[in-house]
Design an enzyme around this catalytic site. Structure first.
Site, PDB file in Angstrom:
ATOM      1  N   TRP A  21      49.218  39.046  15.714  1.00  0.00           N
ATOM      2  CA  TRP A  21      49.903  38.449  14.564  1.00  0.00           C
ATOM      3  C   TRP A  21      50.003  39.456  13.414  1.00  0.00           C
ATOM      4  CZ3 TRP A  21      47.377  35.612  10.046  1.00  0.00           C
ATOM      5  CH2 TRP A  21      48.324  34.984   9.251  1.00  0.00           C
ATOM      6  N   TYR A  54      55.441  35.191  16.566  1.00  0.00           N
ATOM      7  CA  TYR A  54      55.010  36.415  15.875  1.00  0.00           C
ATOM      8  C   TYR A  54      56.168  37.416  15.825  1.00  0.00           C
ATOM      9  CZ  TYR A  54      50.222  34.616  16.417  1.00  0.00           C
ATOM     10  OH  TYR A  54      49.082  33.845  16.382  1.00  0.00           O
ATOM     11  N   GLN A 180      42.699  26.666  20.041  1.00  0.00           N
ATOM     12  CA  GLN A 180      42.682  27.912  19.255  1.00  0.00           C
ATOM     13  C   GLN A 180      42.605  27.536  17.769  1.00  0.00           C
ATOM     14  OE1 GLN A 180      45.366  31.837  18.443  1.00  0.00           O
ATOM     15  NE2 GLN A 180      45.079  31.271  20.569  1.00  0.00           N
ATOM     16  N   SER A 210      41.483  34.442  12.971  1.00  0.00           N
ATOM     17  CA  SER A 210      41.200  34.925  11.608  1.00  0.00           C
ATOM     18  C   SER A 210      39.707  34.965  11.291  1.00  0.00           C
ATOM     19  CB  SER A 210      41.958  34.113  10.550  1.00  0.00           C
ATOM     20  OG  SER A 210      43.313  34.488  10.523  1.00  0.00           O
ATOM     21  N   LEU A 212      38.051  37.279  10.049  1.00  0.00           N
ATOM     22  CA  LEU A 212      37.764  37.973   8.784  1.00  0.00           C
ATOM     23  C   LEU A 212      38.532  37.338   7.619  1.00  0.00           C
ATOM     24  CD1 LEU A 212      37.787  41.691  10.047  1.00  0.00           C
ATOM     25  CD2 LEU A 212      35.806  40.232   9.542  1.00  0.00           C
ATOM     26  N   LYS A 220      37.216  44.153   1.116  1.00  0.00           N
ATOM     27  CA  LYS A 220      38.188  45.075   0.505  1.00  0.00           C
ATOM     28  C   LYS A 220      39.029  44.441  -0.589  1.00  0.00           C
ATOM     29  CE  LYS A 220      41.952  44.966   3.894  1.00  0.00           C
ATOM     30  NZ  LYS A 220      42.539  45.724   4.967  1.00  0.00           N
ATOM     31  N   GLY A 286      41.737  40.895  14.778  1.00  0.00           N
ATOM     32  CA  GLY A 286      43.010  41.530  14.435  1.00  0.00           C
ATOM     33  C   GLY A 286      42.722  42.847  13.740  1.00  0.00           C
ATOM     34  N   GLN A 292      40.006  50.458  12.298  1.00  0.00           N
ATOM     35  CA  GLN A 292      39.471  49.111  12.007  1.00  0.00           C
ATOM     36  C   GLN A 292      38.939  48.488  13.294  1.00  0.00           C
ATOM     37  OE1 GLN A 292      42.715  46.862  10.338  1.00  0.00           O
ATOM     38  NE2 GLN A 292      42.567  47.800   8.324  1.00  0.00           N
TER      39      GLN A 292
HETATM   40  N1  NAP Z   1      46.693  29.954  16.464  1.00  0.00           N
HETATM   41  C1  NAP Z   1      47.036  30.272  15.245  1.00  0.00           C
HETATM   42  O1  NAP Z   1      47.626  29.476  14.517  1.00  0.00           O
HETATM   43  C2  NAP Z   1      46.738  31.654  14.736  1.00  0.00           C
HETATM   44  C3  NAP Z   1      46.923  31.959  13.380  1.00  0.00           C
HETATM   45  C4  NAP Z   1      46.613  33.245  12.947  1.00  0.00           C
HETATM   46  C5  NAP Z   1      46.136  34.190  13.840  1.00  0.00           C
HETATM   47  N2  NAP Z   1      45.998  33.875  15.168  1.00  0.00           N
HETATM   48  C6  NAP Z   1      45.526  34.892  16.153  1.00  0.00           C
HETATM   49  O2  NAP Z   1      44.288  35.445  15.740  1.00  0.00           O
HETATM   50  C7  NAP Z   1      44.400  36.871  15.642  1.00  0.00           C
HETATM   51  C8  NAP Z   1      43.465  37.379  14.586  1.00  0.00           C
HETATM   52  O3  NAP Z   1      43.794  36.792  13.318  1.00  0.00           O
HETATM   53  P1  NAP Z   1      43.849  37.695  12.034  1.00  0.00           P
HETATM   54  O4  NAP Z   1      44.705  38.898  12.286  1.00  0.00           O
HETATM   55  O5  NAP Z   1      44.151  36.819  10.886  1.00  0.00           O
HETATM   56  O6  NAP Z   1      42.299  38.175  12.000  1.00  0.00           O
HETATM   57  P2  NAP Z   1      41.401  38.680  10.801  1.00  0.00           P
HETATM   58  O7  NAP Z   1      40.284  39.403  11.444  1.00  0.00           O
HETATM   59  O8  NAP Z   1      41.026  37.551   9.912  1.00  0.00           O
HETATM   60  O9  NAP Z   1      42.323  39.666   9.965  1.00  0.00           O
HETATM   61  C9  NAP Z   1      42.745  40.879  10.520  1.00  0.00           C
HETATM   62  C10 NAP Z   1      43.252  41.799   9.425  1.00  0.00           C
HETATM   63  O10 NAP Z   1      42.183  42.135   8.530  1.00  0.00           O
HETATM   64  C11 NAP Z   1      42.259  43.527   8.220  1.00  0.00           C
HETATM   65  N3  NAP Z   1      41.096  44.188   8.838  1.00  0.00           N
HETATM   66  C12 NAP Z   1      40.597  43.989  10.091  1.00  0.00           C
HETATM   67  N4  NAP Z   1      39.512  44.737  10.295  1.00  0.00           N
HETATM   68  C13 NAP Z   1      39.308  45.436   9.170  1.00  0.00           C
HETATM   69  C14 NAP Z   1      38.331  46.379   8.776  1.00  0.00           C
HETATM   70  N5  NAP Z   1      37.343  46.731   9.585  1.00  0.00           N
HETATM   71  N6  NAP Z   1      38.404  46.901   7.512  1.00  0.00           N
HETATM   72  C15 NAP Z   1      39.391  46.546   6.684  1.00  0.00           C
HETATM   73  N7  NAP Z   1      40.362  45.654   6.989  1.00  0.00           N
HETATM   74  C16 NAP Z   1      40.310  45.094   8.234  1.00  0.00           C
HETATM   75  C17 NAP Z   1      43.573  44.033   8.791  1.00  0.00           C
HETATM   76  O11 NAP Z   1      44.612  43.777   7.831  1.00  0.00           O
HETATM   77  P3  NAP Z   1      45.235  44.897   6.857  1.00  0.00           P
HETATM   78  O12 NAP Z   1      44.668  46.227   7.209  1.00  0.00           O
HETATM   79  O13 NAP Z   1      46.696  44.798   7.078  1.00  0.00           O
HETATM   80  O14 NAP Z   1      44.836  44.441   5.488  1.00  0.00           O
HETATM   81  C18 NAP Z   1      43.773  43.106   9.976  1.00  0.00           C
HETATM   82  O15 NAP Z   1      45.096  43.013  10.408  1.00  0.00           O
HETATM   83  C19 NAP Z   1      45.908  37.094  15.376  1.00  0.00           C
HETATM   84  O16 NAP Z   1      46.336  38.383  15.693  1.00  0.00           O
HETATM   85  C20 NAP Z   1      46.525  36.043  16.282  1.00  0.00           C
HETATM   86  O17 NAP Z   1      46.542  36.518  17.608  1.00  0.00           O
HETATM   87  C21 NAP Z   1      46.271  32.625  15.615  1.00  0.00           C
END
Ligand code: NAP
Length: 321
Positions: A21, A54, A180, A210, A212, A220, A286, A292
């Site tokens: 995503w 997505y 999910q 999500s 994080l 951050k 993500g 990351q």
């Molecule tokens: N079912 C649903 O409705 C639904 C909804 C949302 C997501 N999802 C799924 O869940 C997955 C994960 O969700 P999410 O992407 O929201 O997860 P998340 O872990 O909450 O956020 C990931 C984002 O946080 C930042 N990040 C991650 N690790 C980092 C680190 N070590 N240091 C600094 N920044 C960091 C990056 O964004 P930046 O670097 O761009 O700031 C990254 O894209 C999605 O890809 C999708 O497959 C499902």
């Protein structure tokens, strides 16, 4: 990497999985997608999450192209997609789980992913305007046609999931096996209470999203929105509001010493916390960059360092103690 059963289903998923995503969104991102998927796979991640919605299908196309380039054996990984929002305007193709949409939309997803089947197919949201029975039959038919192997729900009310299970049982259809849900240090009420009986009594699996809180739990956003971050994306005002929420930022500051004491970064601490819940089958992580992802994968080392005292302190900081 450790693997957990998807609830009581036979299939096993890696404790951390990888989602696309907002990250696999431009055709130019193919190289970085290949790099990140490769790093994830090498670390033992066997489940890659996607959705039709997505980047309006582009995310599926990029993942499909990456999988082709990587050439992994199909049995060694799982891919999911999710249907609901639709890619086309019209009464039957948006915000729906009607039979026609589902049966046709899965073909579009498979074409973009360049796969014969997805392993997990989710109903991305519930559709109150379509009878659950119609959706259950359509998902069953998709599985019977070999286009998906298991199906599940995302952000459905527990009562609707129970109803889908009941319909499937009565008609001997393929049941949904996995939810999910959103799940992280800030958002755990629903996972912890409403879904509890689904996990405990029905062996429902969960792939959580999500972890994080879109990056807030990395620390951050403590001094505002950094440029280039997800929060800087102006098309997501609702997200900006969450990422600048003062109460949550104060909680992150209070969690930081606990992470430090463990020797973990805040991101690692927050990710490892999700694994403390035995009803989590896989945490969908993500990342926008491979660095990351590498940092986040190290969270696995901290999974067994959460003492009861630390868990109580975390709950107190998050306003649950
Ligand atoms: N079912 C649903 O409705 C639904 C909804 C949302 C997501 N999802 C799924 O869940 C997955 C994960 O969700 P999410 O992407 O929201 O997860 P998340 O872990 O909450 O956020 C990931 C984002 O946080 C930042 N990040 C991650 N690790 C980092 C680190 N070590 N240091 C600094 N920044 C960091 C990056 O964004 P930046 O670097 O761009 O700031 C990254 O894209 C999605 O890809 C999708 O497959 C499902």
């Amino acid at each position: 990497m450790k693997y957990r059963h998807l609830g009581k289903a036979g299939i096993q998923v890696s404790e951390f999985s990888f989602g696309s995503w907002l990250t696999f969104s431009q055709a130019s991102a193919l190289d970085s997608t290949v790099e990140m998927m490769s790093a994830a796979y090498d670390a033992g991640i066997n489940f890659f999450d996607n959705a039709e919605q997505y980047a309006n299908g582009v995310s599926e196309e990029i993942m499909g192209a990456a999988l082709k380039k990587l050439g992994w054996r199909r049995g060694s990984y799982l891919v999911s997609t999710k249907l609901f929002w639709g890619l086309h305007e019209g009464p039957n193709e948006q915000d729906t789980l009607n039979r026609k949409y589902l049966i046709e939309a899965i073909d579009g997803s498979l074409k973009r992913l360049e796969l014969e089947h997805v392993d997990l197919l989710y109903c991305h949201r519930a559709d109150p305007s379509t009878p659950i029975e119609e959706t259950v039959w359509a998902m069953h038919n998709i599985i019977e046609r070999g286009k998906a192997l298991y199906w599940g729900t995302s952000e459905w009310e527990a009562a609707d999931i129970l109803s889908a299970i009941d319909i499937a049982e009565r008609h001997h259809l393929h049941k949904p096996v996995v939810e999910q849900p959103l799940y992280n240090l800030f958002e755990r009420q629903r996972f912890g209470s409403a879904y509890e009986s689904l996990y405990r009594d029905h062996g429902y699996g969960s792939t959580t999203w999500s972890p994080l809180a879109s990056g807030l739990l990395t620390g951050k956003y403590q001094n505002g929105i950094p440029s280039g971050s997800r929060g800087a994306n102006e098309s997501f005002d609702w997200l900006q509001e969450q990422l600048t929420n003062k109460e949550r930022i104060a909680m992150v500051a209070a969690l930081a010493p606990l992470a430090k004491e463990m020797g973990a970064s805040l991101a690692q601490f927050s990710l490892a916390w999700c694994l403390q819940n035995p009803f989590v089958s896989s945490v969908i992580t993500g990342a926008s960059r491979v660095e990351q992802l590498q940092e986040n994968l190290k969270a696995l080392e901290f999974a067994d360092r959460f003492t009861p005292e630390v868990m109580i302190e975390i709950d107190r900081i998050c306003g649950l103690g």
